[in-house]
Design a protein around this motif. Structure first.
Motif, PDB file in Angstrom:
ATOM      1  N   LEU A 190     -12.136  31.956   1.037  1.00  0.00           N
ATOM      2  CA  LEU A 190     -10.808  32.207   1.606  1.00  0.00           C
ATOM      3  C   LEU A 190     -10.736  31.713   3.056  1.00  0.00           C
ATOM      4  CD1 LEU A 190      -9.650  35.781   0.471  1.00  0.00           C
ATOM      5  CD2 LEU A 190      -8.676  33.578  -0.187  1.00  0.00           C
ATOM      6  N   LEU A 191     -11.795  31.945   3.815  1.00  0.00           N
ATOM      7  CA  LEU A 191     -11.834  31.480   5.202  1.00  0.00           C
ATOM      8  C   LEU A 191     -11.791  29.956   5.268  1.00  0.00           C
ATOM      9  CD1 LEU A 191     -14.568  33.786   6.827  1.00  0.00           C
ATOM     10  CD2 LEU A 191     -12.185  34.305   6.290  1.00  0.00           C
ATOM     11  N   LYS A 192     -12.427  29.324   4.304  1.00  0.00           N
ATOM     12  CA  LYS A 192     -12.435  27.857   4.268  1.00  0.00           C
ATOM     13  C   LYS A 192     -11.051  27.312   3.939  1.00  0.00           C
ATOM     14  CE  LYS A 192     -14.854  23.970   2.057  1.00  0.00           C
ATOM     15  NZ  LYS A 192     -15.885  23.594   1.045  1.00  0.00           N
ATOM     16  N   LYS A 193     -10.391  27.958   2.985  1.00  0.00           N
ATOM     17  CA  LYS A 193      -9.074  27.501   2.539  1.00  0.00           C
ATOM     18  C   LYS A 193      -8.003  27.779   3.579  1.00  0.00           C
ATOM     19  CE  LYS A 193      -5.831  27.953  -1.329  1.00  0.00           C
ATOM     20  NZ  LYS A 193      -5.566  28.634  -2.635  1.00  0.00           N
ATOM     21  N   HIS A 194      -8.149  28.882   4.311  1.00  0.00           N
ATOM     22  CA  HIS A 194      -7.151  29.284   5.313  1.00  0.00           C
ATOM     23  C   HIS A 194      -7.832  29.327   6.685  1.00  0.00           C
ATOM     24  CE1 HIS A 194      -4.349  30.448   2.083  1.00  0.00           C
ATOM     25  NE2 HIS A 194      -5.422  30.909   1.469  1.00  0.00           N
ATOM     26  N   LYS A 195      -7.788  28.228   7.394  1.00  0.00           N
ATOM     27  CA  LYS A 195      -8.512  28.130   8.661  1.00  0.00           C
ATOM     28  C   LYS A 195      -8.077  29.177   9.677  1.00  0.00           C
ATOM     29  CE  LYS A 195      -9.941  23.293   8.591  1.00  0.00           C
ATOM     30  NZ  LYS A 195      -9.931  22.011   9.344  1.00  0.00           N
ATOM     31  N   ALA A 196      -6.847  29.651   9.552  1.00  0.00           N
ATOM     32  CA  ALA A 196      -6.351  30.666  10.486  1.00  0.00           C
ATOM     33  C   ALA A 196      -7.139  31.969  10.380  1.00  0.00           C
ATOM     34  CB  ALA A 196      -4.871  30.943  10.228  1.00  0.00           C
ATOM     35  N   LEU A 197      -7.891  32.145   9.294  1.00  0.00           N
ATOM     36  CA  LEU A 197      -8.697  33.353   9.108  1.00  0.00           C
ATOM     37  C   LEU A 197     -10.137  33.181   9.584  1.00  0.00           C
ATOM     38  CD1 LEU A 197      -7.545  34.319   5.488  1.00  0.00           C
ATOM     39  CD2 LEU A 197      -6.606  35.132   7.658  1.00  0.00           C
ATOM     40  N   ASP A 198     -10.537  31.959   9.848  1.00  0.00           N
ATOM     41  CA  ASP A 198     -11.931  31.673  10.206  1.00  0.00           C
ATOM     42  C   ASP A 198     -12.107  31.790  11.720  1.00  0.00           C
ATOM     43  OD1 ASP A 198     -14.568  30.968  10.163  1.00  0.00           O
ATOM     44  OD2 ASP A 198     -14.228  28.845   9.727  1.00  0.00           O
ATOM     45  N   ALA A 244      -6.308  31.604  18.395  1.00  0.00           N
ATOM     46  CA  ALA A 244      -7.744  31.418  18.597  1.00  0.00           C
ATOM     47  C   ALA A 244      -8.380  32.788  18.744  1.00  0.00           C
ATOM     48  CB  ALA A 244      -8.002  30.582  19.849  1.00  0.00           C
ATOM     49  N   ALA A 245      -9.344  33.101  17.893  1.00  0.00           N
ATOM     50  CA  ALA A 245     -10.020  34.394  18.000  1.00  0.00           C
ATOM     51  C   ALA A 245     -10.976  34.409  19.176  1.00  0.00           C
ATOM     52  CB  ALA A 245     -10.773  34.707  16.718  1.00  0.00           C
ATOM     53  N   ARG A 246     -11.364  33.208  19.635  1.00  0.00           N
ATOM     54  CA  ARG A 246     -12.290  33.073  20.756  1.00  0.00           C
ATOM     55  C   ARG A 246     -11.782  31.955  21.671  1.00  0.00           C
ATOM     56  NH1 ARG A 246     -17.086  35.698  18.902  1.00  0.00           N
ATOM     57  NH2 ARG A 246     -16.800  36.358  16.744  1.00  0.00           N
TER      58      ARG A 246
END
Length: 567
Positions: A138-146, A474-476
């Motif tokens: 899921l993280l790979k498919k939806h970059k906004a979650l990675d 951006a989470a970071r």
């Protein structure tokens, strides 16, 4: 409940009685049985532990563990859902959780995780390696979650069997372990048909954590009950968690002072006097300086903050001693120029500390740097750049975070001495955090990583991999700064498991940070934690430091959730 009401209650408390000024009565306990003649009343049996971690004016029902931390309701990421392992900051070690074992192979390019047997989702379905692989896909498919940029170093994730997950990496990446094992895992059978997990609110969660059942959800309060299939036998001992909505520190502190709260992680001014002294047997706190570093973020995509001289000048204008004394009540100390907290003391490079003179207040040097950078004083003493635009900026801060608001007020006054026309802009947490993540700010209060090594701290602040365009979450790397020189050190650190070599590389990272000042560290953040033992016991403290006390450091707060017991 206003600041005025808080002060009134504090005044009443100073008279010696514990006056209940809250508008709502304490819920979540069973009333005491009537006393028989000649006997003391029966003890009150606690059922719901009341917690304050988030500060919101009202609750939005969202239990999506894959979206940005701080967006879903606490403890979605570590309490409703769970990670594979948990790094215990105080002990400096990984604690097995959904996974019992991790093993590197193929020159640190392959990571194999062995999962805990017998774990079930809260609907009774078995947890397996397929769920882990599905989550990472899921993280790979939806970059906004990675958010940790896991797919920047992971090539594939495979469920080898029900109990084994294999991660193949694109390159050796030893520090990537924490990004992998701290990822909350979701059930494939519930999420496979979710159209868009980025916006999914997941209002009725199915998870592996100790508290999964939404018993109540209203605008001003919600309550989570125990997972009927939790894998830790006999845990949690607490029946449910209760969360009243508090818009800010004042309201949360009022609830703490009046006995409504059992556990909190907020800033409390003069805590010995206003809290501990009112009930010394039950009111306790623990503020070790192992939290992340409180930081003034400068948006390096904007002028003049793209100029290192301006960043250092801003830092040299800040009176950190005053901030620590006035805003922080002496709970902490000024940060040095490495930006590291006491959690990383064993890594600290004293040469970098000595080279970082820009965290020492020096208005003469600060003004000289701005003159050199071409920002001259104009009318009314306000500086302007070559384009003649005056330096007028806002500092973003969270409404009700009284310690940060006071610190930002001091900073704004300090910067006026440099010729900056600086004002505060306050927001509720959610819009504040969204602006910080999207880079839609001038200057903003914020925090750094509290992960295991300086590598993790500096990757968040200087790595090209963590930079996102302005407007994209951006989470970071909220400052959006990249250093090619630092990138080379990160790569070298990633490939070695030799601790001494890691320390040498971390020392060089610190020097690059000091040279570039990509953010402005203010002070190492106390790991805020307060608790009352009137209804619940076995919280961590200085005498029993099994974990951080604070609820503000997921996933470590899971240690507390499964160990606290009704009195």
């Amino acid at each position: 409940m206003s600041r005025r009401l808080l002060m009134m209650c504090m005044s009443l408390l100073s008279l010696g009685g514990l006056v209940h000024c809250s508008k709502s009565s304490q819920e979540g306990t069973k009333p005491a049985a009537p006393a028989e003649a000649g006997k003391a009343p029966a003890a009150v049996q606690a059922t719901a532990m009341t917690v304050a971690q988030e500060q919101q004016a009202s609750w939005i029902r969202n239990f999506n563990p894959l979206i940005a931390p701080g967006t879903a309701r606490w403890p979605t990421r570590a309490g409703v859902y769970e990670p594979l392992m948990i790094f215990n900051t105080l002990k400096g070690e990984f604690v097995p959780w959904l996974a019992t074992k991790s093993e590197w192979s193929d020159e640190n390019k392959k990571l194999t995780l062995t999962l805990r047997p017998g774990v079930k989702w809260s609907d009774g379905q078995p947890f397996s390696a397929k769920d882990v692989a599905f989550t990472f896909e899921l993280l790979k498919k939806h970059k906004a979650l990675d958010f940790a940029a896991v797919w920047g170093f992971v090539e594939s994730v495979q469920a080898k069997d029900d109990a084994t997950v294999e991660f193949t990496l694109t390159r050796p990446y030893v520090p990537g372990l924490i990004y992998i094992v701290h990822q909350p895992i979701v059930p494939e059978h519930k999420w496979k048909d979710v159209p868009d997990p980025v916006i999914y609110k997941n209002e009725t969660p199915v998870a592996t954590g100790p508290f999964t059942e939404v018993k109540v959800f209203q605008n001003q309060i919600f309550e989570l009950g125990r997972n009927p299939h939790y894998w830790q036998q006999g845990k949690p001992a607490v029946q449910s968690l209760r969360f009243p909505a508090y818009p800010g520190n004042d309201q949360a502190n009022l609830a703490l002072l009046t006995g409504e709260l059992d556990w909190a992680g907020s800033f409390v001014p003069d805590i010995e006097r206003v809290f501990v002294s009112k009930d010394k047997d039950n009111n306790h706190y623990w503020f070790p300086l192992v939290g992340n570093t409180t930081t003034l973020y400068l948006n390096t995509t904007k002028k003049p903050f793209s100029d290192v001289r301006v960043r250092k000048a801003i830092s040299m204008a800040i009176d950190r001693d005053q901030i620590v004394k006035v805003a922080m009540y002496g709970y902490t100390k000024p940060s040095d120029a490495t930006g590291l907290s006491e959690a990383h003391d064993l890594w600290r490079n004293q040469e970098a500390v000595a080279a970082g003179d820009w965290t020492k207040m020096d208005l003469a040097k600060a003004n000289a740097l701005l003159d050199e950078a071409g920002f001259k004083r104009g009318e009314a003493g306000i500086r302007a750049g070559p384009d003649k635009a005056p330096l007028r900026f806002e500092i973003n801060v969270v409404t009700g975070w009284t310690d940060w608001v006071r610190a930002a007020q001091i900073i704004a006054q300090n910067l006026k001495q440099l010729g900056f026309d600086t004002t505060l802009k306050t927001y509720d947490f959610s819009p504040f955090f969204e602006r910080l993540q999207k880079g839609e700010y001038d200057m903003s209060m914020g925090w750094t990583s509290d992960e295991p090594t300086p590598y993790h701290v500096y990757r968040d602040l200087m790595s090209s991999e963590t930079v996102r365009p302005v407007g994209e979450v951006a989470a970071r790397n909220w400052n959006r700064f990249a250093s090619k020189e630092a990138d080379a050190l990160f790569k070298a650190f990633e490939g070695t498991s030799d601790v001494e070599e890691q320390k040498k590389l971390a020392a060089q990272m610190q020097m690059i940070f000091v040279q570039n000042a990509p953010t402005v560290p203010l002070f190492p953040g106390p790991s805020w934690g307060e608790y009352s033992t009137r209804r619940f016991t076995n919280f961590p403290n200085k005498e029993n430091p099994y974990a951080k006390l604070t609820p503000n450091s997921p996933p470590e707060n899971l240690f507390v959730l499964v160990e606290v017991k009704p009195k």
